[in-house]
Design an enzyme around this catalytic site. Structure first.
Site, PDB file in Angstrom:
ATOM      1  CG  PHE A 292      13.957 -25.004  26.594  1.00 37.83           C
ATOM      2  CD1 PHE A 292      14.447 -23.862  27.210  1.00 37.83           C
ATOM      3  CD2 PHE A 292      12.583 -25.176  26.523  1.00 37.83           C
ATOM      4  CE1 PHE A 292      13.599 -22.919  27.747  1.00 37.83           C
ATOM      5  CE2 PHE A 292      11.714 -24.229  27.059  1.00 37.83           C
ATOM      6  CZ  PHE A 292      12.222 -23.097  27.666  1.00 37.83           C
TER       7      PHE A 292
ATOM      8  N   GLY B 141       8.591 -16.597  23.964  1.00 39.84           N
ATOM      9  CA  GLY B 141       9.270 -17.785  24.488  1.00 39.84           C
ATOM     10  C   GLY B 141      10.315 -17.455  25.528  1.00 39.84           C
ATOM     11  CB  CYS B 142      11.602 -19.208  28.422  1.00 43.32           C
ATOM     12  SG  CYS B 142      10.234 -18.594  29.370  1.00 43.32           S
ATOM     13  CB  VAL B 143      14.720 -20.952  24.734  1.00 44.11           C
ATOM     14  CG1 VAL B 143      13.729 -21.538  23.748  1.00 44.11           C
ATOM     15  CG2 VAL B 143      16.136 -21.391  24.421  1.00 44.11           C
TER      16      VAL B 143
END
Lengths: 155, 105
Positions: free
Chosen positions: A96, B103-105
């Site tokens: 992130f 994944g989240c990204v």
């Protein structure tokens, strides 16, 4: 599968790192799924798009039971900076990006960013105070028009 | 395990249509999957991305994120969304014969 979400409008209203990240993750995740995404920054959430502040968003170490830390310890100088550094490091490891890069990534992905008119007036801000990814300053009415036909998420 | 017929070839796929056996992948299959995904003809720019994510997968056992692809300078995030409209990571991975992104990204 027929009822797929086509558009989300996400409101980011709080200014700690823990409050800002979820909205950014959801907006970017929406674009990754081909979902139209609008981000509306209001009140202290606006720090995430203010040029001078967006890179300095901190984890709040006081009044946050989720930190599992006594607030008395949270008030010590440097605690918030330390918690912020730790969190950013962990997030980076997981892929992130930090807030400014995330904002850029969402805009590049086609997400649209807006600043709240009421907050702009309240804090006496100008369009130049915002990062270039911000499309415009809009009213709450403008927000509802933009959000029409989609889902609204408040964070 | 579900299978899917593409031209003369049969491929193993999961419930979402992602290939489960990369050894069955060919460029013709990729071209057919790209059409199904609404991408149309694959251009040199598409192939550059597909080859990169396959290489990364073979070397690291994981597909690169959009952020990582952007950082390599291969294609920018904007270009990636233009090349694979409607979800670049998912679509590129599907066409490259790889698993659905986790994944989240």
């Amino acid at each position: 599968m027929e009822d797929k979400i086509k558009k989300v409008s996400i409101i980011i209203s709080k200014g700690s790192l823990i409050d800002v990240y979820p909205g950014l993750i959801m907006a970017n995740g929406a674009r990754m799924e081909g979902i139209e995404a609008n981000l509306f920054f209001t009140f202290f959430g606006m720090d995430a798009i203010i040029k001078k502040r967006m890179a300095k968003i901190k984890v709040a170490t006081v009044g946050n039971p989720g930190m599992h830390m006594a607030s008395l310890i949270g008030i010590l100088p440097g605690m918030s900076a330390m918690a912020t550094a730790m969190m950013l490091k962990t997030m980076d490891k997981l892929g992130f990006p930090p807030v400014p890069e995330y904002i850029e990534m969402i805009a590049d992905a086609g997400g649209k960013l807006y600043a709240c008119k009421a907050t702009v007036d309240m804090f006496k801000l100008k369009k130049e105070d915002f990062c270039p990814q911000v499309e415009s300053i809009i009213t709450v009415g403008g927000f509802y028009e933009m959000a029409a036909g989609g889902q609204i998420i408040f964070t | 395990m579900p299978q899917k017929q593409i031209g003369n070839a049969t491929i193993d796929v999961d419930a979402d249509g992602f290939m489960t056996n990369l050894s069955q992948w060919t460029r013709d299959i990729a071209a057919a999957l790209a059409k199904e995904e609404g991408i149309g003809e694959l251009t040199a720019a598409h192939w550059k991305v597909l080859e990169y994510i396959q290489k990364e997968f073979k070397e690291n056992g994981a597909v690169p994120t959009i952020r990582r692809i952007n950082k390599t300078g291969l294609v920018s995030t904007k270009e990636l969304y233009d090349l694979f409209p409607g979800g670049p990571a998912k679509k590129a991975e599907k066409i490259a014969g790889l698993a659905k992104p986790v994944g989240c990204v």
